[in-house]
Write an enzyme that holds these catalytic residues in place. Structure first.
Site, PDB file in Angstrom:
ATOM      1  N   HIS A  86       1.690   4.454  -2.874  1.00 49.91           N
ATOM      2  CA  HIS A  86       1.795   5.912  -2.714  1.00 49.91           C
ATOM      3  C   HIS A  86       3.165   6.386  -3.196  1.00 49.91           C
ATOM      4  O   HIS A  86       3.299   7.414  -3.856  1.00 49.91           O
ATOM      5  CB  HIS A  86       1.647   6.299  -1.239  1.00 49.91           C
ATOM      6  CG  HIS A  86       0.237   6.265  -0.722  1.00 49.91           C
ATOM      7  ND1 HIS A  86      -0.790   6.936  -1.320  1.00 49.91           N
ATOM      8  CD2 HIS A  86      -0.292   5.653   0.366  1.00 49.91           C
ATOM      9  CE1 HIS A  86      -1.915   6.736  -0.623  1.00 49.91           C
ATOM     10  NE2 HIS A  86      -1.633   5.953   0.395  1.00 49.91           N
ATOM     11  N   HIS A 132       0.835  -1.206   0.000  1.00 49.53           N
ATOM     12  CA  HIS A 132       0.000   0.000   0.000  1.00 49.53           C
ATOM     13  C   HIS A 132       0.874   1.262   0.000  1.00 49.53           C
ATOM     14  O   HIS A 132       0.733   2.135  -0.852  1.00 49.53           O
ATOM     15  CB  HIS A 132      -0.919  -0.020   1.229  1.00 49.53           C
ATOM     16  CG  HIS A 132      -1.802   1.187   1.354  1.00 49.53           C
ATOM     17  ND1 HIS A 132      -3.128   1.176   0.995  1.00 49.53           N
ATOM     18  CD2 HIS A 132      -1.550   2.450   1.776  1.00 49.53           C
ATOM     19  CE1 HIS A 132      -3.655   2.368   1.192  1.00 49.53           C
ATOM     20  NE2 HIS A 132      -2.718   3.173   1.676  1.00 49.53           N
ATOM     21  N   GLU A 133       1.798   1.327   0.945  1.00 52.70           N
ATOM     22  CA  GLU A 133       2.639   2.528   1.058  1.00 52.70           C
ATOM     23  C   GLU A 133       3.537   2.670  -0.167  1.00 52.70           C
ATOM     24  O   GLU A 133       3.829   3.771  -0.623  1.00 52.70           O
ATOM     25  CB  GLU A 133       3.466   2.494   2.346  1.00 52.70           C
ATOM     26  CG  GLU A 133       2.650   2.486   3.635  1.00 52.70           C
ATOM     27  CD  GLU A 133       1.549   3.531   3.680  1.00 52.70           C
ATOM     28  OE1 GLU A 133       1.711   4.606   3.049  1.00 52.70           O
ATOM     29  OE2 GLU A 133       0.511   3.266   4.321  1.00 52.70           O
ATOM     30  N   HIS A 191       3.458   6.662  -6.918  1.00 53.46           N
ATOM     31  CA  HIS A 191       2.735   7.848  -7.384  1.00 53.46           C
ATOM     32  C   HIS A 191       3.646   9.087  -7.278  1.00 53.46           C
ATOM     33  O   HIS A 191       3.686   9.940  -8.163  1.00 53.46           O
ATOM     34  CB  HIS A 191       1.492   8.029  -6.505  1.00 53.46           C
ATOM     35  CG  HIS A 191       0.392   8.825  -7.136  1.00 53.46           C
ATOM     36  ND1 HIS A 191      -0.754   9.150  -6.455  1.00 53.46           N
ATOM     37  CD2 HIS A 191       0.248   9.372  -8.365  1.00 53.46           C
ATOM     38  CE1 HIS A 191      -1.554   9.846  -7.249  1.00 53.46           C
ATOM     39  NE2 HIS A 191      -0.968  10.003  -8.405  1.00 53.46           N
TER      40      HIS A 191
HETATM   41 ZN    ZN Z   1      -2.900   5.250   1.942  1.00 53.86          ZN
END
Ligand code: ZN
Length: 673
Positions: free
Chosen positions: A465, A461-462, A468
């Site tokens: 990010h 998940h991290e 991105h």
């Molecule tokens: Zn998040």
């Protein structure tokens, strides 16, 4: 070579921080005054207004980023003191800039014709933010606006403090070990430590999550579960063990009223409309319809899941009438009975190095970039690892992984930016740098760090990010990486990458027993995948209950109805099982009364629809299809906030988002529309 680019992150000298910050802020103020003076006789252009502003912001951000990072991962008393001195300086500066009429006028005068798309988007977002800071209001209203904001800041801080104080005020002292039957050793050790810290014999149970949750999940003692549940769900209210002492009831009404006034000053019907002014969702009706549709889809299955739980509880646990404080307990018993797999068992197959190798291999296959470890970069702790991200042999970004929990490090997991990608005056590119922070259990002696599958998911998940931020191709800082991306779209890349945690082909890449190197056996894989959807409709309904409640109280006139009434009304139509009317959930709902999620809690589900539907294209074309990966990179990841997310999604998917992928991924049957 890397040393010249990477900042020195070995230590942070706090002795002059306040002075340095003051110098930067005052310097910026002076430069902005000069810019504005110059524009009295000259039409502003990108290079005479926006670029110097970007340079100033960048200096401030590169100064502040390590400070807030150290505050989060290597806190100490002197840093905390200095940090608290800096916050009001930054807030005052932000308010001053947001309400600077002349500065706003200069931005308004910027001719758009010669600007590229990133620049145009920056101008439009900047003007929107000026407007939402109250700059366009007549003098008296502007003052009222600033005052409302200040009042709200004070009230929401008070709300958070009440929740914290109420949580800490309750402690249950237990001296008979039989009362604690069923609890795991880790929880008992925690309670014992806490009792010892107060020179008490036995065990001390509190209402913070690490102490509260094990009781609800594992304590065989039903009366204990009931007692804890009652104390927990009446925190910061007029009832319960500390009833009236930290009551947030009147604060809720006041906060809602002030938010309504704030929205009204800016010409919005209610706070929900104000919230949407900077989000991807367009109208309040659209959001409510979205949440209701999901709730209607999930409810029948959630009711079935609850019926199955009731049946299990009656048959296996002799609980003929299941109460709300039995739900988590019965759920854990049922999970074990049905799937015979625990997170603890899975750890042996997920040693951190293997997981990282697999994660990097997956990213390489999808986006054609490689991670190369840098061993000689300065870092704040020996456990921190530094990687360069390379494309076609060129470094395009850097990332710092700080993955283990330790003292003086904030809990949870997050990505934050140390530096943003942007094009400098001389055409050189400033490379992005990301901090990826988690709180995994550090390695024990003789063993590598072993992750649960939940923790693997957190890391993915991290890292989503992080991609991105690091794979952006934008040149303008305001729309580069996650900058300028609306709140309800920012979780798209992170939730998107989580999908690979559940793909057998991917799991083979990131799993390997730490002793035998054997991949996760098929029998365990099957159990893990089967357990993925256990009670997922019930879980979804719970999130939807919170989101619909948040939405309704911010789109209703606060005078019409009390928050508690609305909460009970939402529960009656949404919840899968009855909750007692004395449950005061709203009184500790800090996300929306003290955090940034006011009229925004729906964002979690909103972004999940996007990420699930984006992933469904990979399901159609192959989860390792590099052409699909490149398309995702070119649209969603590369463009930052420079294009509306609706448009980016359309470019990637070729159509509007569809909720059915999320329902399918959650194991919820989709009715054909
Ligand atoms: Zn998040």
């Amino acid at each position: 070579m890397h040393q010249n680019i990477l900042p020195d992150f070995s230590t942070l000298d706090v002795s002059n921080l306040v002075e340095e910050l003051t110098t930067i802020l005052d310097g910026n103020r002076l430069k902005i005054a000069e810019l504005l003076e110059q524009h009295e006789s000259l039409i502003p252009g990108w290079d005479s207004l926006a670029r110097p502003m970007e340079d100033m912001n960048d200096v401030l951000e590169q100064f502040w980023s390590p400070v807030s990072h150290f505050h989060a991962v290597a806190d100490n008393d002197s840093l905390r003191k200095v940090y608290e001195q800096c916050i009001p300086l930054l807030t005052a500066y932000a308010t001053e800039m947001g309400q600077n009429e002349k500065l706003c006028a200069a931005w308004k005068n910027l001719p758009l014709d010669n600007l590229d798309q990133q620049q145009q988007m920056t101008v439009s977002q900047t003007l929107r933010d000026f407007h939402l800071s109250g700059v366009d209001l007549p003098g008296q209203d502007r003052q009222a606006f600033a005052q409302l904001r200040q009042q709200l800041a004070a009230l929401t801080t008070q709300f958070a403090n009440h929740v914290l104080d109420a949580t800490q005020a309750f402690n249950l002292h237990i001296t008979d070990s039989e009362e604690l039957a069923g609890l795991p050793d880790s929880a008992l050790a925690l309670y014992r430590d806490r009792a010892q810290a107060k020179n008490l014999p036995g065990w001390l149970i509190g209402l913070d999550i690490p102490a509260y949750l094990p009781v609800m999940q594992y304590a065989d003692n039903r009366a204990l579960r009931e007692k804890l549940y009652y104390a927990y769900t009446t925190r910061a209210s007029e009832i319960g063990p500390n009833g009236g002492e930290f009551d947030n009831g009147s604060l809720i009404s006041e906060i809602l009223m002030l938010r309504q006034q704030l929205a009204a000053l800016l010409g919005f019907n209610h706070y929900a409309e104000l919230s949407l002014a900077s989000k991807m969702a367009e109208t309040p009706e659209q959001v409510l319809k979205f949440l209701t549709r999901l709730a209607e889809s999930a409810r029948p299955q959630a009711l079935q899941e609850y019926a199955a739980l009731k049946e299990f509880a009656a048959k296996e646990l002799s609980l003929d009438e299941i109460a709300v404080w039995d739900v988590a307990y019965a759920t854990e018993k049922m999970r074990l009975a049905c799937f015979a797999i625990s997170q603890e068992e899975l750890r042996a197959y997920f040693p951190l190095d293997k997981v990282l190798d697999g994660l990097f291999a997956i990213i390489q296959r999808l986006f054609a970039v490689t991670f190369v470890e840098i061993n000689n970069a300065s870092r704040w702790h020996n456990d921190v690892r530094v990687f360069a991200l390379q494309k076609n042999g060129h470094v395009i970004a850097y990332t710092y992984l700080d993955l283990y929990s330790r003292a003086n490090k904030r809990g949870g997991a997050w990505m934050s930016d140390a530096r943003i990608r942007r094009r400098l005056k001389d055409d050189e590119i400033q490379l992005p740098i990301a901090f990826l922070v988690c709180n995994f259990t550090p390695p024990e002696s003789g063993k590598p760090a072993l992750l649960t599958h939940d923790e693997v998911t957190t890391l993915f998940h991290e890292c989503g990010h992080g991609l991105h931020h690091m794979l952006t191709q934008m040149d303008v800082a305001a729309v580069s990486g996650i900058n300028g991306v609306p709140w309800d779209a920012v979780e798209l890349p992170s939730q998107f990458l989580e999908n690979w945690c559940w793909e057998p082909e991917a799991i083979a890449l990131f799993s390997g027993h730490y002793q035998t190197a054997e991949s996760l056996p098929e029998s365990m894989l099957d159990k893990m995948l089967a357990a993925k959807h256990f009670q997922s409709a019930m879980q979804m309904l719970r999130q939807l209950e919170f989101a619909i409640f948040d939405w309704k109280i911010h789109s209703t006139s606060p005078k019409d109805c009390s928050a508690q009434d609305i909460l009970e009304e939402v529960r009656a139509s949404v919840a899968a099982y009855p909750v007692p009317s004395w449950n005061r959930f709203a009184n500790s709902f800090s996300h929306i009364f003290a955090g940034g999620y006011a009229a925004g809690y729906y964002s979690y589900k909103w972004a999940e629809v996007l990420s699930a539907d984006a992933f469904s294209r990979f399901e159609e074309e192959g989860v390792f299809n590099s052409v699909t990966g490149q398309a995702f990179l070119d649209t969603i990841l590369a463009r930052g906030g420079s294009v509306e997310p609706t448009e980016l999604f359309r470019q990637f998917r070729g159509r509007e988002p569809d909720v059915s992928a999320l329902l399918r991924h959650s194991g919820i049957a989709v009715e054909s529309a």
